[in-house]
Design an enzyme around this catalytic site. Structure first.
Site, short mmCIF file in Angstrom:
data_model
loop_
_atom_site.label_atom_id
_atom_site.label_comp_id
_atom_site.label_asym_id
_atom_site.label_seq_id
_atom_site.Cartn_x
_atom_site.Cartn_y
_atom_site.Cartn_z
N ARG A 295 0.65 -1.15 -0.04
CA ARG A 295 -0.05 0.19 -0.09
C ARG A 295 0.86 1.12 -0.08
O ARG A 295 0.42 2.28 -0.33
CB ARG A 295 -0.80 -0.13 1.35
CG ARG A 295 -1.91 -1.09 1.10
CD ARG A 295 -2.93 -0.83 2.34
NE ARG A 295 -2.24 -0.88 3.67
CZ ARG A 295 -2.81 -0.79 4.63
NH1 ARG A 295 -4.25 -0.53 4.91
NH2 ARG A 295 -2.33 -0.94 5.92
N ASN B 203 3.36 -14.20 11.28
CA ASN B 203 3.20 -14.95 12.56
C ASN B 203 1.82 -15.24 13.01
O ASN B 203 1.17 -14.84 14.11
CB ASN B 203 3.86 -14.28 13.76
CG ASN B 203 5.33 -14.43 13.75
OD1 ASN B 203 5.95 -15.31 13.53
ND2 ASN B 203 6.10 -13.22 14.19
N LYS C 225 6.75 -22.00 14.54
CA LYS C 225 7.29 -20.79 14.78
C LYS C 225 6.66 -20.38 16.03
O LYS C 225 7.46 -19.52 16.83
CB LYS C 225 6.83 -20.08 13.55
CG LYS C 225 7.25 -18.49 13.87
CD LYS C 225 8.95 -18.17 13.81
CE LYS C 225 9.53 -16.73 13.66
NZ LYS C 225 8.66 -15.80 14.02
N ASN D 106 9.15 -18.69 19.19
CA ASN D 106 9.20 -17.79 19.65
C ASN D 106 8.78 -17.57 21.34
O ASN D 106 9.34 -16.82 22.02
CB ASN D 106 7.83 -16.62 18.93
CG ASN D 106 8.41 -16.10 17.75
OD1 ASN D 106 9.24 -16.82 17.11
ND2 ASN D 106 7.83 -15.15 17.21
N GLU E 25 12.16 -17.91 22.76
CA GLU E 25 12.70 -16.90 22.42
C GLU E 25 12.48 -15.98 23.73
O GLU E 25 13.37 -15.29 24.43
CB GLU E 25 12.41 -16.23 21.22
CG GLU E 25 13.21 -14.97 20.95
CD GLU E 25 12.57 -14.23 19.60
OE1 GLU E 25 12.00 -13.10 19.56
OE2 GLU E 25 12.67 -14.87 18.53
N TYR E 26 11.37 -16.04 24.13
CA TYR E 26 10.88 -15.15 25.33
C TYR E 26 11.57 -15.46 26.52
O TYR E 26 12.05 -14.58 27.28
CB TYR E 26 9.34 -15.18 25.57
CG TYR E 26 8.23 -14.54 24.71
CD1 TYR E 26 8.54 -14.35 23.36
CD2 TYR E 26 7.10 -14.14 25.29
CE1 TYR E 26 7.77 -13.63 22.65
CE2 TYR E 26 6.23 -13.29 24.72
CZ TYR E 26 6.45 -13.01 23.28
OH TYR E 26 5.54 -12.19 22.65
#
Length: 341
Positions: free
Chosen positions: A31, A95, A189, A193, A196-197
């Site tokens: 956009r 995600n 995924k 994540n 990862e946290y």
């Protein structure tokens, strides 16, 4: 091979650049017209001015990669799918919560359109480092566009071969993996994540403790509301925290890319004064915890890391006020203000 990319933000644009380097022709749409113009001016993509124009420039069977935030991914996927035909492929590379992948795949499959979900990790460094890709979808369409995944992935040279692996490298050794049917890529995924946290929280807590190693050198209030320090001599260390981060990068068991980034941030801003400590969460940690509850899989560390992010944004404030109120009621304890220690 040709690919259409919708979404030219921090990751989408660099993915196009990486694909171009590998000889894959890209048609792009966003956009933001400037984002499109930038890639066209660089000579790495063919631009388009609308979804209709975008689809018209793709040769059938088409492959469209949607790289937008999860909040918008569903609408964009279904919008572009209105212009696609049987045997075309649409990819959600963001995600998205994996149950939504299953729903969208079911809807699109009735029209013969293949839906593939790709969990994409690599962030703003992916252009040079490559992207770790976790893929969900049916076997045939995933195999059909494997050269795209191979071009985006880091490649076999990104890491030494794991002990015990020999012969021809597997997909995972190149940095991409077909994890299963629709939703599987985003499920993997999501857990990625969540981990990862937890890793980030462990680093944060450890460095926070190092920052307090000289608490014995400071004057402390001596009153009923302040826990005494057992032996101030045990906390007389003025630790150079950025230097610790740097030394841990070299040969340490806890070395990682996240530690590399942490060290770089501390080198630029040793006290991290530009940050307020309000840590966002974009959904994957929550979904990991919810999935763990449903599956009966204990993930206490990931859960605590998620709650720590909630607390960092002031969401624990009222609960903490309740604690102070109770202490005041049962023991007459006066609440100490934050600047009072």
């Amino acid at each position: 091979m040709q690919l259409g990319m919708i979404g030219l933000g921090r990751m989408g644009a660099n993915m196009v650049r990486r694909l171009n380097t590998a000889g894959i022709d890209c048609v792009v749409y966003d956009r933001n017209e400037e984002s499109v113009a930038t890639l066209v001016d660089e000579g790495v993509a063919t631009g388009s001015s609308s979804v209709e124009d975008f689809v018209s420039k793709l040769e059938g069977p088409r492959t469209v990669w949607v790289m937008v935030p999860a909040a918008f991914a569903g609408a964009v996927v279904m919008d572009v799918a209105e212009h696609l035909e049987e045997n075309d492929i649409v990819i959600d590379g963001g995600n998205t919560h994996y149950p939504l992948d299953i729903e969208r795949s079911d809807v699109l499959s009735r029209r013969g359109i293949h839906y593939i979900d790709v969990g994409t990790s690599g962030g703003v460094f992916g252009l040079e480092r490559g992207y770790c890709l976790m893929i969900g979808g049916a076997d045939e369409p995933v195999a059909r566009i494997e050269p795209i995944f191979k071009a985006l992935a880091p490649g076999i040279e990104a890491a030494g071969r794991t002990r015990g692996r020999d012969g021809d490298p597997s997909q995972s050794e190149f940095g991409y993996l077909h994890c299963g049917p629709p939703g599987a890529g985003h499920f993997v995924k999501m857990v990625h994540n969540g981990i990862e946290y937890a890793i980030m929280q462990a680093y944060a807590e450890g460095f926070g403790l190092l920052d307090k190693a000289n608490v014995g050198s400071t004057d402390r209030e001596q009153d009923a509301e302040t826990a005494p320090l057992g032996d101030p001599r045990l906390f007389q260390y003025d630790i150079d925290v950025p230097e610790v981060a740097e030394v841990w990068r070299r040969g340490s068991v806890i070395g990682s890319w996240l530690l590399d980034l942490t060290s770089a941030a501390m080198t630029d801003d040793p006290k991290l004064d530009e940050f307020g400590g309000h840590v966002s969460d974009s959904g994957e940690g929550r979904w990991t915890v919810l999935a763990a509850v449903e599956a009966g899989a204990p993930v206490p560390t990931i859960t605590e890391a998620l709650y720590a992010r909630f607390a960092s944004r002031g969401n624990a404030l009222f609960g903490n006020k309740v604690l102070s109120a109770m202490r005041s009621e049962f023991g007459g304890h006066k609440e100490k203000k934050a600047d009072e220690g």
